[in-house]
Design a protein around this motif. Structure first.
Motif, PDB file in Angstrom:
ATOM      1  N   VAL A 202       0.805  -1.229   0.000  1.00  0.00           N
ATOM      2  CA  VAL A 202       0.000   0.000   0.000  1.00  0.00           C
ATOM      3  C   VAL A 202       0.837   1.276   0.000  1.00  0.00           C
ATOM      4  CG1 VAL A 202      -1.565   1.362   1.428  1.00  0.00           C
ATOM      5  CG2 VAL A 202      -2.116  -1.016   0.868  1.00  0.00           C
ATOM      6  N   PRO A 203       1.836   1.456   0.903  1.00  0.00           N
ATOM      7  CA  PRO A 203       2.613   2.702   0.832  1.00  0.00           C
ATOM      8  C   PRO A 203       3.279   2.892  -0.523  1.00  0.00           C
ATOM      9  CG  PRO A 203       3.033   1.557   2.894  1.00  0.00           C
ATOM     10  CD  PRO A 203       2.258   0.606   2.031  1.00  0.00           C
ATOM     11  N   ALA A 204       3.719   1.801  -1.131  1.00  0.00           N
ATOM     12  CA  ALA A 204       4.354   1.900  -2.449  1.00  0.00           C
ATOM     13  C   ALA A 204       3.350   2.326  -3.514  1.00  0.00           C
ATOM     14  CB  ALA A 204       4.987   0.564  -2.821  1.00  0.00           C
ATOM     15  N   PHE A 205       2.091   1.926  -3.352  1.00  0.00           N
ATOM     16  CA  PHE A 205       1.051   2.326  -4.317  1.00  0.00           C
ATOM     17  C   PHE A 205       0.965   3.850  -4.374  1.00  0.00           C
ATOM     18  CE2 PHE A 205      -3.340   3.560  -5.195  1.00  0.00           C
ATOM     19  CZ  PHE A 205      -3.593   2.871  -6.374  1.00  0.00           C
ATOM     20  N   VAL A 206       0.937   4.505  -3.219  1.00  0.00           N
ATOM     21  CA  VAL A 206       0.853   5.965  -3.170  1.00  0.00           C
ATOM     22  C   VAL A 206       2.167   6.586  -3.636  1.00  0.00           C
ATOM     23  CG1 VAL A 206       0.331   7.945  -1.692  1.00  0.00           C
ATOM     24  CG2 VAL A 206      -0.793   5.744  -1.280  1.00  0.00           C
ATOM     25  N   TYR A 207       3.286   5.979  -3.272  1.00  0.00           N
ATOM     26  CA  TYR A 207       4.608   6.468  -3.692  1.00  0.00           C
ATOM     27  C   TYR A 207       4.732   6.450  -5.212  1.00  0.00           C
ATOM     28  CZ  TYR A 207       9.722   6.164  -4.365  1.00  0.00           C
ATOM     29  OH  TYR A 207      11.012   6.346  -4.783  1.00  0.00           O
ATOM     30  N   THR A 344      14.239   8.125  -0.784  1.00  0.00           N
ATOM     31  CA  THR A 344      13.040   8.814  -1.275  1.00  0.00           C
ATOM     32  C   THR A 344      11.757   8.132  -0.810  1.00  0.00           C
ATOM     33  OG1 THR A 344      12.960   7.546  -3.366  1.00  0.00           O
ATOM     34  CG2 THR A 344      14.253   9.594  -3.346  1.00  0.00           C
ATOM     35  N   TYR A 345      11.858   6.874  -0.408  1.00  0.00           N
ATOM     36  CA  TYR A 345      10.678   6.129   0.025  1.00  0.00           C
ATOM     37  C   TYR A 345      10.387   6.299   1.515  1.00  0.00           C
ATOM     38  CZ  TYR A 345       7.422   2.129   0.176  1.00  0.00           C
ATOM     39  OH  TYR A 345       6.320   1.323   0.321  1.00  0.00           O
ATOM     40  N   VAL A 346      11.394   6.687   2.284  1.00  0.00           N
ATOM     41  CA  VAL A 346      11.239   6.794   3.739  1.00  0.00           C
ATOM     42  C   VAL A 346      10.110   7.747   4.152  1.00  0.00           C
ATOM     43  CG1 VAL A 346      12.376   7.633   5.845  1.00  0.00           C
ATOM     44  CG2 VAL A 346      13.571   6.038   4.329  1.00  0.00           C
ATOM     45  N   PRO A 347       9.964   8.938   3.545  1.00  0.00           N
ATOM     46  CA  PRO A 347       8.857   9.811   3.967  1.00  0.00           C
ATOM     47  C   PRO A 347       7.485   9.165   3.832  1.00  0.00           C
ATOM     48  CG  PRO A 347      10.449  11.045   2.666  1.00  0.00           C
ATOM     49  CD  PRO A 347      10.844   9.609   2.566  1.00  0.00           C
ATOM     50  N   MET A 348       7.268   8.379   2.777  1.00  0.00           N
ATOM     51  CA  MET A 348       5.976   7.724   2.610  1.00  0.00           C
ATOM     52  C   MET A 348       5.781   6.648   3.672  1.00  0.00           C
ATOM     53  SD  MET A 348       3.200   7.903   0.922  1.00  0.00           S
ATOM     54  CE  MET A 348       3.683   8.891  -0.506  1.00  0.00           C
ATOM     55  N   LEU A 349       6.839   5.935   4.010  1.00  0.00           N
ATOM     56  CA  LEU A 349       6.739   4.938   5.072  1.00  0.00           C
ATOM     57  C   LEU A 349       6.391   5.607   6.409  1.00  0.00           C
ATOM     58  CD1 LEU A 349       9.758   2.620   4.203  1.00  0.00           C
ATOM     59  CD2 LEU A 349       7.335   2.031   4.061  1.00  0.00           C
ATOM     60  N   PRO A 355       8.291   1.383   9.780  1.00  0.00           N
ATOM     61  CA  PRO A 355       9.710   1.617  10.068  1.00  0.00           C
ATOM     62  C   PRO A 355      10.500   1.909   8.795  1.00  0.00           C
ATOM     63  CG  PRO A 355       9.167  -0.715  10.268  1.00  0.00           C
ATOM     64  CD  PRO A 355       7.871   0.011  10.100  1.00  0.00           C
ATOM     65  N   PRO A 356      11.492   2.797   8.865  1.00  0.00           N
ATOM     66  CA  PRO A 356      12.264   3.189   7.673  1.00  0.00           C
ATOM     67  C   PRO A 356      12.991   2.035   6.990  1.00  0.00           C
ATOM     68  CG  PRO A 356      12.615   4.755   9.459  1.00  0.00           C
ATOM     69  CD  PRO A 356      11.864   3.603  10.038  1.00  0.00           C
ATOM     70  N   TRP A 357      13.366   0.995   7.744  1.00  0.00           N
ATOM     71  CA  TRP A 357      14.132  -0.088   7.132  1.00  0.00           C
ATOM     72  C   TRP A 357      13.345  -0.809   6.032  1.00  0.00           C
ATOM     73  CZ3 TRP A 357      11.893  -4.829   7.279  1.00  0.00           C
ATOM     74  CH2 TRP A 357      10.992  -5.110   8.299  1.00  0.00           C
ATOM     75  N   ARG A 358      12.028  -0.665   6.040  1.00  0.00           N
ATOM     76  CA  ARG A 358      11.224  -1.295   4.986  1.00  0.00           C
ATOM     77  C   ARG A 358      11.516  -0.704   3.605  1.00  0.00           C
ATOM     78  NH1 ARG A 358       7.054  -4.615   6.361  1.00  0.00           N
ATOM     79  NH2 ARG A 358       6.504  -4.754   8.572  1.00  0.00           N
ATOM     80  N   ALA A 359      12.163   0.454   3.576  1.00  0.00           N
ATOM     81  CA  ALA A 359      12.492   1.070   2.290  1.00  0.00           C
ATOM     82  C   ALA A 359      13.422   0.189   1.464  1.00  0.00           C
ATOM     83  CB  ALA A 359      13.128   2.439   2.520  1.00  0.00           C
ATOM     84  N   LEU A 360      14.220  -0.631   2.125  1.00  0.00           N
ATOM     85  CA  LEU A 360      15.137  -1.511   1.390  1.00  0.00           C
ATOM     86  C   LEU A 360      14.389  -2.574   0.602  1.00  0.00           C
ATOM     87  CD1 LEU A 360      17.917  -1.973   4.096  1.00  0.00           C
ATOM     88  CD2 LEU A 360      18.017  -0.558   2.029  1.00  0.00           C
ATOM     89  N   ALA A 361      13.124  -2.846   0.979  1.00  0.00           N
ATOM     90  CA  ALA A 361      12.332  -3.874   0.287  1.00  0.00           C
ATOM     91  C   ALA A 361      11.535  -3.306  -0.877  1.00  0.00           C
ATOM     92  CB  ALA A 361      11.382  -4.543   1.283  1.00  0.00           C
TER      93      ALA A 361
END
Length: 394
Positions: A202-207, A344-349, A355-361
């Motif tokens: 879901v966060p990636a959908f908005v990103y 660039t993905y951390v703000p959406m997370l 948690p910010p570490w999910r940006a690596l996925a």
């Protein structure tokens, strides 16, 4: 330079271009424009002060809710909509689009249970769509016509049946649109991100949406970029008539973006941002549910064009898959590209309280979206088109 380094460098160059040329798409601080002051107050400083206008009153608003088989989510969304704290006149029109689960009857029961003083509710049904219309737009056509006839509304709030509004949502939307003199104001509802699959996708959908339609560019009147989030669109009736909404977009599968384009082409001022008090209550606990949500319109987003699909596959591979693959193969350039992507993905997370570490996925999520898009194209070329709730559109 080795081939690995050349490929990683191309990916890093793509990310540098995104950083410089995509209007800071990663920003998540784009909220309601001036007009809705902190604490839900309007520019006048008091909760019930009118947001401008020569007659000093709040505009009349008609809330249009297209609903097809929404009995599961209505108890979570409709009571809050009926309980809006709006100082002016407002009415809710729920358009039951051929539901088979008792959506219309449930809406009437929920309204009857509402405490006295809530917004009045009208439940209506337009019958099956005529040729050349998608179901949602046919329902909106019926609801908008009925609302104009009964209320003479100056604003139309188009909101989906799964969207829950905080008590001051309508007031703040109208105040913001009036204060900024907007013809269309849209908030991207905060989608549910509770299950493991929701947190991954879901966060990636908005990103990805913001990367494709940077909010800063959408909100610039001189820019041709236009987009909206269909779950929450406040539209001036005058602008709708000028842009011939919804007749001019009757075939649109991606109706929200098409609506925004039509309004902007007609000279309207539009705005799109993220929401704080507007949330989706629809659960997507299984991958199949999320897959269906994305795949139903992914290929339509590409104009159902095989060449655009090939370019999209190549672009997604270069931008999202090459960085981790080359980094794991030992390329520092690939690692740099992966780091830029993650940052660039951390703000959406954070917006989704993850948690910010999910940006690596994010590359894993991008690979899933790539497969969903390919599946969408396969469905289209098999004649199954964009299918949703028992209807298929070519």
């Amino acid at each position: 330079m080795s081939a690995l380094t050349w490929i990683a460098s191309a990916s890093l160059a793509a990310w540098v271009w995104l950083l410089v040329g995509q209007a800071r798409f990663w920003r998540t601080d784009i909220r309601l424009p001036p007009g809705a002051a902190p604490g839900g107050q309007t520019p006048g400083g008091t909760r019930d002060a009118a947001p401008g206008g020569v007659d000093g009153r709040w505009p009349t608003v008609a809330v249009i809710v297209p609903a097809r088989d929404e009995a599961e989510v209505l108890p979570l969304s409709l009571p809050g909509l009926l309980a809006q704290e709006y100082p002016g006149r407002a009415e809710v029109f729920l358009v039951d689009d051929g539901s088979s689960d008792g959506t219309g009857a449930l809406a009437r029961r929920l309204a009857a249970q509402q405490a006295r003083g809530g917004l009045p509710l009208t439940v209506t049904s337009p019958g099956e769509p005529e040729p050349g219309w998608t179901g949602k737009l046919w329902a909106l056509r019926h609801g908008m016509a009925l609302a104009r006839e009964r209320t003479g509304a100056e604003f139309l709030l188009l909101t989906d049946a799964d969207i829950a509004h905080s008590p001051g949502s309508l007031r703040d939307l109208v105040a913001a649109a009036s204060g900024a003199r907007l013809d269309l104001l849209s908030q991207m509802a905060r989608l549910r991100a509770d299950s493991a699959w929701e947190r991954l996708i879901v966060p990636a959908f908005v990103y990805f949406f913001a990367q494709l339609y940077p909010f800063g560019r959408v909100n610039r009147h001189s820019s041709r970029t236009a987009a909206a989030a269909g779950g929450c669109v406040l539209l001036r009736t005058e602008a709708a008539l000028r842009a011939r909404i919804p007749e001019s977009i009757s075939r649109a599968v991606i109706d929200d973006v098409t609506l925004a384009r039509a309004v902007k082409r007609a000279g309207g001022r539009i705005w799109l941002g993220l929401a704080d008090g507007v949330e989706s209550v629809r659960p997507y606990e299984r991958l199949t549910q999320l897959w269906r949500m994305v795949a139903r319109s992914a290929y339509a987003q590409l104009g159902n064009n095989p060449l655009v699909l090939l370019g999209t596959v190549a672009g997604l591979t270069l931008v999202y898959l090459v960085p981790p693959l080359t980094a794991l193969a030992g390329s520092p350039v690939g690692a740099a590209a992966w780091a830029v992507m993650a940052l660039t993905y951390v703000p959406m997370l954070r917006y989704y309280r993850q948690p910010p570490w999910r940006a690596l996925a994010l590359p894993v999520t991008a690979a899933l979206y790539l497969l969903m898009t390919l599946h969408s194209a396969v469905r289209h070329h098999r004649g199954r088109g964009a299918a949703w709730k028992g209807r298929t559109y070519a």
